[in-house]
Design a protein around this motif. Sequence first.
Motif, PDB file in Angstrom:
ATOM      1  N   ALA A 118      -6.229 -38.807 -44.943  1.00 59.37           N
ATOM      2  CA  ALA A 118      -6.597 -40.044 -44.244  1.00 59.37           C
ATOM      3  C   ALA A 118      -8.098 -40.144 -44.002  1.00 59.37           C
ATOM      4  CB  ALA A 118      -5.840 -40.128 -42.914  1.00 59.37           C
ATOM      5  N   THR A 119      -8.712 -39.012 -43.614  1.00 55.47           N
ATOM      6  CA  THR A 119     -10.133 -39.051 -43.256  1.00 55.47           C
ATOM      7  C   THR A 119     -11.047 -38.585 -44.372  1.00 55.47           C
ATOM      8  OG1 THR A 119     -10.147 -36.801 -42.376  1.00 55.47           O
ATOM      9  CG2 THR A 119      -9.468 -38.572 -40.878  1.00 55.47           C
ATOM     10  N   GLY A 120     -10.488 -37.817 -45.326  1.00 53.13           N
ATOM     11  CA  GLY A 120     -11.325 -37.281 -46.395  1.00 53.13           C
ATOM     12  C   GLY A 120     -12.113 -36.057 -45.972  1.00 53.13           C
ATOM     13  N   HIS A 121     -11.859 -35.553 -44.780  1.00 55.97           N
ATOM     14  CA  HIS A 121     -12.599 -34.395 -44.278  1.00 55.97           C
ATOM     15  C   HIS A 121     -11.675 -33.191 -44.139  1.00 55.97           C
ATOM     16  CE1 HIS A 121     -16.075 -36.875 -43.477  1.00 55.97           C
ATOM     17  NE2 HIS A 121     -15.329 -37.707 -42.758  1.00 55.97           N
ATOM     18  N   GLY A 122     -12.247 -31.993 -44.249  1.00 59.16           N
ATOM     19  CA  GLY A 122     -11.497 -30.786 -44.009  1.00 59.16           C
ATOM     20  C   GLY A 122     -11.185 -30.632 -42.525  1.00 59.16           C
ATOM     21  N   THR A 123     -10.166 -29.854 -42.220  1.00 54.07           N
ATOM     22  CA  THR A 123      -9.758 -29.704 -40.825  1.00 54.07           C
ATOM     23  C   THR A 123     -10.233 -28.392 -40.211  1.00 54.07           C
ATOM     24  OG1 THR A 123      -7.667 -28.726 -41.520  1.00 54.07           O
ATOM     25  CG2 THR A 123      -7.696 -31.109 -41.173  1.00 54.07           C
ATOM     26  N   GLY A 124     -10.956 -27.575 -40.965  1.00 54.73           N
ATOM     27  CA  GLY A 124     -11.481 -26.348 -40.412  1.00 54.73           C
ATOM     28  C   GLY A 124     -10.447 -25.307 -40.064  1.00 54.73           C
ATOM     29  N   LEU A 125      -9.329 -25.275 -40.794  1.00 57.45           N
ATOM     30  CA  LEU A 125      -8.291 -24.284 -40.532  1.00 57.45           C
ATOM     31  C   LEU A 125      -8.806 -22.889 -40.853  1.00 57.45           C
ATOM     32  CD1 LEU A 125      -4.870 -25.615 -41.881  1.00 57.45           C
ATOM     33  CD2 LEU A 125      -5.337 -24.722 -39.606  1.00 57.45           C
ATOM     34  N   ASP A 126      -8.618 -21.953 -39.956  1.00 55.52           N
ATOM     35  CA  ASP A 126      -8.957 -20.559 -40.228  1.00 55.52           C
ATOM     36  C   ASP A 126      -7.719 -19.720 -39.991  1.00 55.52           C
ATOM     37  OD1 ASP A 126      -9.232 -19.010 -37.435  1.00 55.52           O
ATOM     38  OD2 ASP A 126      -9.924 -21.079 -37.188  1.00 55.52           O
ATOM     39  N   PRO A 127      -7.653 -18.502 -40.596  1.00 53.84           N
ATOM     40  CA  PRO A 127      -6.431 -17.696 -40.517  1.00 53.84           C
ATOM     41  C   PRO A 127      -5.982 -17.387 -39.099  1.00 53.84           C
ATOM     42  CG  PRO A 127      -7.858 -16.849 -42.239  1.00 53.84           C
ATOM     43  CD  PRO A 127      -8.644 -17.909 -41.522  1.00 53.84           C
ATOM     44  N   ALA A 128      -6.905 -17.001 -38.225  1.00 54.36           N
ATOM     45  CA  ALA A 128      -6.510 -16.624 -36.866  1.00 54.36           C
ATOM     46  C   ALA A 128      -5.899 -17.809 -36.123  1.00 54.36           C
ATOM     47  CB  ALA A 128      -7.711 -16.079 -36.104  1.00 54.36           C
ATOM     48  N   SER A 129      -6.503 -18.977 -36.283  1.00 55.98           N
ATOM     49  CA  SER A 129      -5.975 -20.170 -35.615  1.00 55.98           C
ATOM     50  C   SER A 129      -4.609 -20.546 -36.169  1.00 55.98           C
ATOM     51  CB  SER A 129      -6.947 -21.336 -35.776  1.00 55.98           C
ATOM     52  OG  SER A 129      -8.180 -21.050 -35.160  1.00 55.98           O
ATOM     53  N   LEU A 130      -4.447 -20.403 -37.491  1.00 59.85           N
ATOM     54  CA  LEU A 130      -3.173 -20.728 -38.120  1.00 59.85           C
ATOM     55  C   LEU A 130      -2.065 -19.816 -37.590  1.00 59.85           C
ATOM     56  CD1 LEU A 130      -1.437 -22.193 -40.244  1.00 59.85           C
ATOM     57  CD2 LEU A 130      -2.237 -20.507 -41.920  1.00 59.85           C
ATOM     58  N   VAL A 131      -2.330 -18.511 -37.499  1.00 54.82           N
ATOM     59  CA  VAL A 131      -1.328 -17.575 -36.994  1.00 54.82           C
ATOM     60  C   VAL A 131      -0.981 -17.890 -35.542  1.00 54.82           C
ATOM     61  CG1 VAL A 131      -0.917 -15.172 -36.351  1.00 54.82           C
ATOM     62  CG2 VAL A 131      -1.881 -15.710 -38.589  1.00 54.82           C
ATOM     63  N   ALA A 132      -2.003 -18.149 -34.730  1.00 61.28           N
ATOM     64  CA  ALA A 132      -1.756 -18.470 -33.322  1.00 61.28           C
ATOM     65  C   ALA A 132      -0.902 -19.718 -33.194  1.00 61.28           C
ATOM     66  CB  ALA A 132      -3.078 -18.645 -32.590  1.00 61.28           C
ATOM     67  N   GLU A 133      -1.185 -20.698 -34.018  1.00 64.35           N
ATOM     68  CA  GLU A 133      -0.413 -21.935 -33.962  1.00 64.35           C
ATOM     69  C   GLU A 133       1.016 -21.706 -34.434  1.00 64.35           C
ATOM     70  OE1 GLU A 133      -1.047 -26.623 -35.100  1.00 64.35           O
ATOM     71  OE2 GLU A 133      -2.196 -25.090 -36.151  1.00 64.35           O
ATOM     72  N   GLY A 134       1.178 -20.921 -35.501  1.00 67.01           N
ATOM     73  CA  GLY A 134       2.515 -20.626 -35.993  1.00 67.01           C
ATOM     74  C   GLY A 134       3.351 -19.895 -34.964  1.00 67.01           C
ATOM     75  N   LEU A 135       2.759 -18.910 -34.300  1.00 72.74           N
ATOM     76  CA  LEU A 135       3.492 -18.172 -33.275  1.00 72.74           C
ATOM     77  C   LEU A 135       3.837 -19.052 -32.083  1.00 72.74           C
ATOM     78  CD1 LEU A 135       1.619 -14.748 -33.342  1.00 72.74           C
ATOM     79  CD2 LEU A 135       3.925 -15.236 -34.173  1.00 72.74           C
ATOM     80  N   ARG A 146      11.524 -23.936 -43.132  1.00 69.48           N
ATOM     81  CA  ARG A 146      11.176 -25.303 -43.522  1.00 69.48           C
ATOM     82  C   ARG A 146      10.807 -26.145 -42.306  1.00 69.48           C
ATOM     83  NH1 ARG A 146      17.186 -26.719 -45.798  1.00 69.48           N
ATOM     84  NH2 ARG A 146      18.322 -26.701 -43.815  1.00 69.48           N
ATOM     85  N   GLU A 147      11.386 -25.825 -41.130  1.00 68.59           N
ATOM     86  CA  GLU A 147      11.014 -26.541 -39.916  1.00 68.59           C
ATOM     87  C   GLU A 147       9.626 -26.112 -39.455  1.00 68.59           C
ATOM     88  OE1 GLU A 147      10.985 -29.000 -36.587  1.00 68.59           O
ATOM     89  OE2 GLU A 147      12.094 -29.067 -38.480  1.00 68.59           O
ATOM     90  N   LEU A 148       9.331 -24.832 -39.548  1.00 71.15           N
ATOM     91  CA  LEU A 148       7.974 -24.368 -39.250  1.00 71.15           C
ATOM     92  C   LEU A 148       6.981 -25.045 -40.187  1.00 71.15           C
ATOM     93  CD1 LEU A 148       6.001 -22.455 -37.789  1.00 71.15           C
ATOM     94  CD2 LEU A 148       6.581 -20.700 -39.502  1.00 71.15           C
ATOM     95  N   ALA A 149       7.330 -25.150 -41.460  1.00 72.08           N
ATOM     96  CA  ALA A 149       6.460 -25.811 -42.424  1.00 72.08           C
ATOM     97  C   ALA A 149       6.261 -27.284 -42.069  1.00 72.08           C
ATOM     98  CB  ALA A 149       7.043 -25.673 -43.827  1.00 72.08           C
ATOM     99  N   ARG A 150       7.346 -27.944 -41.673  1.00 76.77           N
ATOM    100  CA  ARG A 150       7.248 -29.374 -41.326  1.00 76.77           C
ATOM    101  C   ARG A 150       6.314 -29.579 -40.143  1.00 76.77           C
ATOM    102  NH1 ARG A 150       8.677 -32.937 -37.866  1.00 76.77           N
ATOM    103  NH2 ARG A 150       9.734 -31.420 -36.518  1.00 76.77           N
ATOM    104  N   GLN A 151       6.457 -28.753 -39.125  1.00 72.59           N
ATOM    105  CA  GLN A 151       5.626 -28.928 -37.942  1.00 72.59           C
ATOM    106  C   GLN A 151       4.160 -28.605 -38.223  1.00 72.59           C
ATOM    107  OE1 GLN A 151       7.119 -27.531 -34.162  1.00 72.59           O
ATOM    108  NE2 GLN A 151       9.239 -27.511 -34.905  1.00 72.59           N
ATOM    109  N   LEU A 152       3.921 -27.602 -39.046  1.00 72.76           N
ATOM    110  CA  LEU A 152       2.537 -27.294 -39.402  1.00 72.76           C
ATOM    111  C   LEU A 152       1.919 -28.420 -40.230  1.00 72.76           C
ATOM    112  CD1 LEU A 152       2.871 -23.496 -40.271  1.00 72.76           C
ATOM    113  CD2 LEU A 152       1.555 -24.477 -38.376  1.00 72.76           C
ATOM    114  N   ALA A 153       2.689 -28.980 -41.160  1.00 73.21           N
ATOM    115  CA  ALA A 153       2.185 -30.083 -41.968  1.00 73.21           C
ATOM    116  C   ALA A 153       1.921 -31.316 -41.116  1.00 73.21           C
ATOM    117  CB  ALA A 153       3.176 -30.404 -43.087  1.00 73.21           C
ATOM    118  N   GLU A 154       2.759 -31.526 -40.123  1.00 74.35           N
ATOM    119  CA  GLU A 154       2.593 -32.662 -39.223  1.00 74.35           C
ATOM    120  C   GLU A 154       1.286 -32.559 -38.442  1.00 74.35           C
ATOM    121  OE1 GLU A 154       5.138 -33.186 -35.536  1.00 74.35           O
ATOM    122  OE2 GLU A 154       6.069 -34.645 -36.912  1.00 74.35           O
ATOM    123  N   ARG A 155       0.927 -31.347 -38.094  1.00 71.47           N
ATOM    124  CA  ARG A 155      -0.306 -31.129 -37.335  1.00 71.47           C
ATOM    125  C   ARG A 155      -1.543 -31.106 -38.221  1.00 71.47           C
ATOM    126  NH1 ARG A 155       3.785 -29.626 -34.644  1.00 71.47           N
ATOM    127  NH2 ARG A 155       3.819 -29.288 -32.369  1.00 71.47           N
TER     128      ARG A 155
END
Length: 380
Positions: A118-135, A146-155
């Motif tokens: 939508a914006t054409g910009h990167g979201t600055g995802l880094d591994p530590a933040s991704l793991v924290a969000e997943g947990l 697949r539900e974890l994947a859906r929620q991560l994609a939504e965010r």
Amino acid sequence: MTALSLRALNRALLDRQFLLARTDRTPLDVIGRLVALQAQEPNWPYVGLWSRINGFTRAELTALVEDRKVVRSALLRSTQHLTAADEFLRMRPLLQPVLDRTAGSSYFTRNRAARNSATGHGTGLDPASLVAEGLALLGGRTLPRRELARQLAERHPGHDGRILAGEVELRTPLVHDPATASWGSWGNRSAISVTPAEAWLGRPVAAAATGDGEAAKELIRRYLAAFGPAGVKDVQAWSGLTRLGEVVATMGAELRRYAGPGGAELFDLADAELPDPETPAPARLLPAFDNVLLGHADRTRIIDDKDRPRVMPGSARVLPTFLLDGRVRGTWSLDAGTLRLAPFRPLRAADRAALEQEAHRLLPFVDGTTVAHDDRPATT
């Protein structure tokens, strides 16, 4: 150094893998001896244990998974394995750099660097933040992947949620729930559910390995007990770890040195016994991804180099195989109840009879109805 023939290495491997003779040990004991069982498809470890344990039943392993004594998770070489829960809690920190290395491959980094559509910009995802969000999304409970994947994609619009969920599973210890970690329908299951390991097992993962190398030494000891004698490259290929030669060099008198075929230096536990190379080896049917085919960099002790493409045809596949006189002599498959044997070359009549007898023994275990052969004729 004592020189070991290819046949001596073959019989040692079969003996330590309980393939020279089935054992009366419990499934948990056998899994512990083997360190871990490759479990890309949940049914295959059951077949591997059937080939090794007298009277093994599917219910025995399922009970171990349901009782949380055995878990299925990413482990050795960043692939799915079944291992004893206590073993998993100790091993995972040592092997975490291997999983992180996989998670740092371009397949995952390209996805984290993807731009928001939508914006054409990167979201600055880094591994530590991704793991924290997943947990945080898991919240200590079981959730379909697949539900974890859906929620991560939504965010994170513009990123593939399935790849994000896969990266979370590599970077932090998650285990599969019993419904998708135990016996079920054939074929890889897409509806896998995952749980943080510490929440599932009710105790913490061990602290990260320290610089004294003791954890690596213990892993080498465990490897040699199941796969030795072997070289440094072998244990590195099995585990995914590197620079283990430096660790082996510090183990001194607790290891015995041998010369392998071609003069390669091999190691073994000092008190480990080797079987007589002339020990007869029975016909055995092995599952896809069996340990004996994946435990060494040099696999000539179990399979001829010219036959490896028949068993490992690409796309990370390792087909079910059968052993005759201790070596891979063909593959087998199960389709609509038919267990089909496909030898690489014509078989002697005695070998064909022994193989067919073992296949008929396996039939009820895999819910098969008949044994069939391809059209290669047997020879006397």
